[in-house]
Design an enzyme around this catalytic site. Structure first.
Site, PDB file in Angstrom:
ATOM      1  N   ASP A   1       0.875  -1.162   0.000  1.00  0.00           N
ATOM      2  CA  ASP A   1       0.000   0.000   0.000  1.00  0.00           C
ATOM      3  C   ASP A   1       0.920   1.221   0.000  1.00  0.00           C
ATOM      4  OD1 ASP A   1      -2.418   1.519   0.284  1.00  0.00           O
ATOM      5  OD2 ASP A   1      -1.979   1.708   2.421  1.00  0.00           O
TER       6      ASP A   1
ATOM      7  N   ASP B   1       0.011   5.148   1.073  1.00  0.00           N
ATOM      8  CA  ASP B   1      -0.154   6.077   2.200  1.00  0.00           C
ATOM      9  C   ASP B   1      -0.194   5.331   3.529  1.00  0.00           C
ATOM     10  OD1 ASP B   1      -0.363   8.225   0.374  1.00  0.00           O
ATOM     11  OD2 ASP B   1      -2.513   7.889   0.154  1.00  0.00           O
TER      12      ASP B   1
END
Length: 185
Positions: A17, A19
């Site tokens: 991922d 952020d």
């Protein structure tokens, strides 16, 4: 935790991922500009280490800010080019970034926790074996995404509460991407 990391080699794929894993998440906001994109402590060192281990490093990120009109797709692409240039200049690599601009309410196949971005990655890189892949994220939807594909899951969080609450979703939990990378000295 459910599984053990054994015999990780060049045949493995690392899914990340963005952020909250690679860069700081802005509370109640979206990262839209280069100056807002700040790497988390140790993330660049971790990516350099992972680049020497994993065959592929893939980013999968939900980016509904585009459909909300907060940023354009070209601004997102520019932000990703900026991020990759810094990663490469620090000895790391990212093979490809997949992003979903659909709103959460759309229940799009491409928005995590659904697996559309992984299916795109498999089409682009047929050698990917999801059972020989690791998903690293900071949300339960990241963990669900990984488990739907039989990946090993690594949860990034300061909290010990969620890993205890979701033992079937979370195989490992670390405070940071850097802390996870220390397994691969």
């Amino acid at each position: 935790m459910n599984k053990h990391i054994n015999n990780i080699d060049g045949s493995y794929t690392l899914f990340l991922d963005r952020d909250g894993v690679i860069n700081y998440r802005l509370p109640e906001k979206y990262v839209t500009k280069h100056e807002d994109f700040i790497f988390l402590d140790g993330a660049l060192e971790a990516l350099k280490r992972f680049s020497q281990i994993f065959n592929r490093i893939i980013i999968v990120t939900n980016q509904q800010g585009i459909k909300k009109g907060i940023m354009t797709e070209q601004e997102l692409i520019s932000l990703h080019e900026y991020m990759i240039s810094i990663i490469v200049n620090n000895g790391g690599k990212i093979d490809k970034i997949y992003y979903c601009t659909d709103l959460a309410i759309s229940h799009s196949l491409y928005r995590k926790p659904n697996i559309g971005m992984a299916l795109k990655a498999k089409k682009d890189f047929p050698e990917i074996n999801f059972k020989k892949s690791i998903m690293v994220g900071d949300s339960i939807s990241d963990m669900q995404f990984g488990k739907k594909l039989n990946m090993l899951t690594v949860f990034i969080s300061d909290s010990a509460e969620l890993p205890r609450k979701y033992p079937k979703l979370i195989d490992y939990s670390f405070r940071s991407l850097y802390d996870f990378s220390l397994l691969f000295k």
